[in-house]
Design a protein around this motif. Structure first.
Motif, PDB file in Angstrom:
ATOM      1  N   ARG A  19      15.081  18.840  14.450  1.00 28.94           N
ATOM      2  CA  ARG A  19      15.461  18.317  15.546  1.00 28.94           C
ATOM      3  C   ARG A  19      14.132  19.488  16.244  1.00 28.94           C
ATOM      4  O   ARG A  19      14.953  21.052  16.394  1.00 28.94           O
ATOM      5  CB  ARG A  19      16.301  18.124  16.478  1.00 28.94           C
ATOM      6  CG  ARG A  19      16.237  17.446  17.951  1.00 28.94           C
ATOM      7  CD  ARG A  19      17.135  17.626  18.761  1.00 28.94           C
ATOM      8  NE  ARG A  19      17.231  16.336  19.911  1.00 28.94           N
ATOM      9  CZ  ARG A  19      18.179  16.699  21.058  1.00 28.94           C
ATOM     10  NH1 ARG A  19      19.033  17.648  21.048  1.00 28.94           N
ATOM     11  NH2 ARG A  19      17.815  16.214  22.187  1.00 28.94           N
ATOM     12  N   TRP A  36       3.416  17.733  21.135  1.00 27.94           N
ATOM     13  CA  TRP A  36       3.919  18.114  19.412  1.00 27.94           C
ATOM     14  C   TRP A  36       2.435  18.060  18.808  1.00 27.94           C
ATOM     15  O   TRP A  36       1.354  16.982  19.135  1.00 27.94           O
ATOM     16  CB  TRP A  36       4.789  17.803  19.464  1.00 27.94           C
ATOM     17  CG  TRP A  36       6.195  18.238  20.027  1.00 27.94           C
ATOM     18  CD1 TRP A  36       6.875  17.337  20.978  1.00 27.94           C
ATOM     19  CD2 TRP A  36       6.636  19.326  19.574  1.00 27.94           C
ATOM     20  NE1 TRP A  36       8.409  18.493  20.709  1.00 27.94           N
ATOM     21  CE2 TRP A  36       8.379  19.459  20.503  1.00 27.94           C
ATOM     22  CE3 TRP A  36       6.786  20.867  19.105  1.00 27.94           C
ATOM     23  CZ2 TRP A  36       8.644  20.253  20.417  1.00 27.94           C
ATOM     24  CZ3 TRP A  36       7.335  21.123  18.706  1.00 27.94           C
ATOM     25  CH2 TRP A  36       8.724  21.564  19.822  1.00 27.94           C
ATOM     26  N   ALA A  49       2.742  13.638  18.587  1.00 33.38           N
ATOM     27  CA  ALA A  49       3.371  13.185  19.673  1.00 33.38           C
ATOM     28  C   ALA A  49       3.422  13.857  21.058  1.00 33.38           C
ATOM     29  O   ALA A  49       3.020  15.133  21.687  1.00 33.38           O
ATOM     30  CB  ALA A  49       4.408  12.514  19.343  1.00 33.38           C
ATOM     31  N   THR A  57       5.572   6.991  25.800  1.00 31.19           N
ATOM     32  CA  THR A  57       4.942   8.274  24.287  1.00 31.19           C
ATOM     33  C   THR A  57       3.707   7.524  23.723  1.00 31.19           C
ATOM     34  O   THR A  57       3.354   6.373  23.946  1.00 31.19           O
ATOM     35  CB  THR A  57       6.133   8.014  23.978  1.00 31.19           C
ATOM     36  OG1 THR A  57       6.710   6.047  23.303  1.00 31.19           O
ATOM     37  CG2 THR A  57       7.509   8.816  24.337  1.00 31.19           C
ATOM     38  N   TYR A  59       2.124   8.174  19.374  1.00 31.64           N
ATOM     39  CA  TYR A  59       2.581   8.674  18.138  1.00 31.64           C
ATOM     40  C   TYR A  59       1.262   8.759  17.155  1.00 31.64           C
ATOM     41  O   TYR A  59       0.540   7.682  17.541  1.00 31.64           O
ATOM     42  CB  TYR A  59       3.595   8.235  17.244  1.00 31.64           C
ATOM     43  CG  TYR A  59       4.846   8.450  18.075  1.00 31.64           C
ATOM     44  CD1 TYR A  59       5.289   7.533  18.927  1.00 31.64           C
ATOM     45  CD2 TYR A  59       5.929   9.125  18.434  1.00 31.64           C
ATOM     46  CE1 TYR A  59       6.463   7.522  20.099  1.00 31.64           C
ATOM     47  CE2 TYR A  59       7.202   9.686  18.613  1.00 31.64           C
ATOM     48  CZ  TYR A  59       7.641   8.698  19.545  1.00 31.64           C
ATOM     49  OH  TYR A  59       8.586   9.272  19.969  1.00 31.64           O
ATOM     50  N   PHE A  67       9.582   9.520  13.568  1.00 32.39           N
ATOM     51  CA  PHE A  67       9.688  10.757  14.739  1.00 32.39           C
ATOM     52  C   PHE A  67       9.384  10.218  16.121  1.00 32.39           C
ATOM     53  O   PHE A  67       9.007   9.266  16.156  1.00 32.39           O
ATOM     54  CB  PHE A  67       8.186  11.389  15.174  1.00 32.39           C
ATOM     55  CG  PHE A  67       8.226  12.055  13.286  1.00 32.39           C
ATOM     56  CD1 PHE A  67       8.488  12.511  12.883  1.00 32.39           C
ATOM     57  CD2 PHE A  67       7.127  13.717  13.620  1.00 32.39           C
ATOM     58  CE1 PHE A  67       8.440  13.509  11.361  1.00 32.39           C
ATOM     59  CE2 PHE A  67       6.455  13.850  12.340  1.00 32.39           C
ATOM     60  CZ  PHE A  67       7.657  14.140  11.191  1.00 32.39           C
ATOM     61  N   ILE A  69       9.998  11.238  20.444  1.00 30.41           N
ATOM     62  CA  ILE A  69       9.812  11.998  21.266  1.00 30.41           C
ATOM     63  C   ILE A  69      10.197  12.327  22.376  1.00 30.41           C
ATOM     64  O   ILE A  69      10.327  11.290  23.328  1.00 30.41           O
ATOM     65  CB  ILE A  69       7.885  12.793  21.636  1.00 30.41           C
ATOM     66  CG1 ILE A  69       8.156  13.623  22.788  1.00 30.41           C
ATOM     67  CG2 ILE A  69       7.538  11.351  22.144  1.00 30.41           C
ATOM     68  CD1 ILE A  69       7.005  13.863  22.538  1.00 30.41           C
ATOM     69  N   LEU A  80      11.532  16.603  19.975  1.00 28.53           N
ATOM     70  CA  LEU A  80      10.765  16.272  18.759  1.00 28.53           C
ATOM     71  C   LEU A  80      12.041  16.254  17.589  1.00 28.53           C
ATOM     72  O   LEU A  80      12.136  16.956  16.864  1.00 28.53           O
ATOM     73  CB  LEU A  80       9.470  16.797  18.013  1.00 28.53           C
ATOM     74  CG  LEU A  80       8.609  15.717  17.268  1.00 28.53           C
ATOM     75  CD1 LEU A  80       8.276  14.467  17.758  1.00 28.53           C
ATOM     76  CD2 LEU A  80       8.060  16.788  15.850  1.00 28.53           C
ATOM     77  N   TYR A  93       4.505  23.776  13.647  1.00 30.89           N
ATOM     78  CA  TYR A  93       4.418  22.750  14.880  1.00 30.89           C
ATOM     79  C   TYR A  93       4.688  23.120  15.944  1.00 30.89           C
ATOM     80  O   TYR A  93       5.503  23.917  16.212  1.00 30.89           O
ATOM     81  CB  TYR A  93       5.844  21.498  15.036  1.00 30.89           C
ATOM     82  CG  TYR A  93       6.059  20.624  13.871  1.00 30.89           C
ATOM     83  CD1 TYR A  93       5.837  21.099  11.731  1.00 30.89           C
ATOM     84  CD2 TYR A  93       5.797  19.447  14.041  1.00 30.89           C
ATOM     85  CE1 TYR A  93       6.053  19.889  11.587  1.00 30.89           C
ATOM     86  CE2 TYR A  93       6.001  18.185  13.196  1.00 30.89           C
ATOM     87  CZ  TYR A  93       5.299  18.552  11.439  1.00 30.89           C
ATOM     88  OH  TYR A  93       5.622  18.421  10.917  1.00 30.89           O
ATOM     89  N   CYS A  95       4.094  22.975  20.744  1.00 24.51           N
ATOM     90  CA  CYS A  95       4.623  22.450  21.261  1.00 24.51           C
ATOM     91  C   CYS A  95       2.992  22.647  22.555  1.00 24.51           C
ATOM     92  O   CYS A  95       2.601  23.328  22.481  1.00 24.51           O
ATOM     93  CB  CYS A  95       5.532  22.230  22.008  1.00 24.51           C
ATOM     94  SG  CYS A  95       6.073  24.016  22.694  1.00 24.51           S
TER      95      CYS A  95
END
Length: 115
Positions: A19, A36, A49, A57, A59, A67, A69, A80, A93, A95
């Motif tokens: 997470r 993300w 996402a 949302t 993806y 996944f 978000i 995430l 990753y 943000c």
């Protein structure tokens, strides 16, 4: 100015979960969309996402169903949840948040999926 602090990356075996968290701070925050992205070695940064202020949302196809978000507006934080991780999910990753008309990036957190 908006500062983003990410956490939650690490090493996990295939099929495992992680997470990620990303908390925004700064004056006059008015964050709308939160995102993300990820960047694997030798590849372009890609969308993973997004979540709007209304909690809508979206993806990237390869992460749909694995996944999730989410966001906590009171904490200015986006999450995430990554389940059923695969080796091909290995990447840094990042943000990103949209504050007013400007976008701000976090510093990135490494996710490695390997046995």
């Amino acid at each position: 100015q908006v500062r983003l602090v990410e956490s939650g990356g690490g090493l996990v075996q295939p099929g495992g979960s992680l997470r990620l968290s990303c908390q925004a701070s700064g004056s006059k925050l008015s964050i709308s969309a939160m995102f993300w992205y990820r960047q694997a070695p030798g590849k372009e940064r890609e969308f993973v996402a997004s979540i709007t202020s209304g909690a809508n949302t979206a993806y990237e196809d390869s992460v749909k169903g694995r996944f999730t978000i989410s966001r906590d507006n009171a904490k200015n934080t986006v999450y995430l949840q990554m389940d059923s991780l695969k080796p091909e999910d290995t990447a840094v990753y990042y943000c990103k948040v949209r504050n007013g008309v400007l976008g701000y990036w976090g510093q990135g957190t490494q996710v490695t999926v390997s046995s």
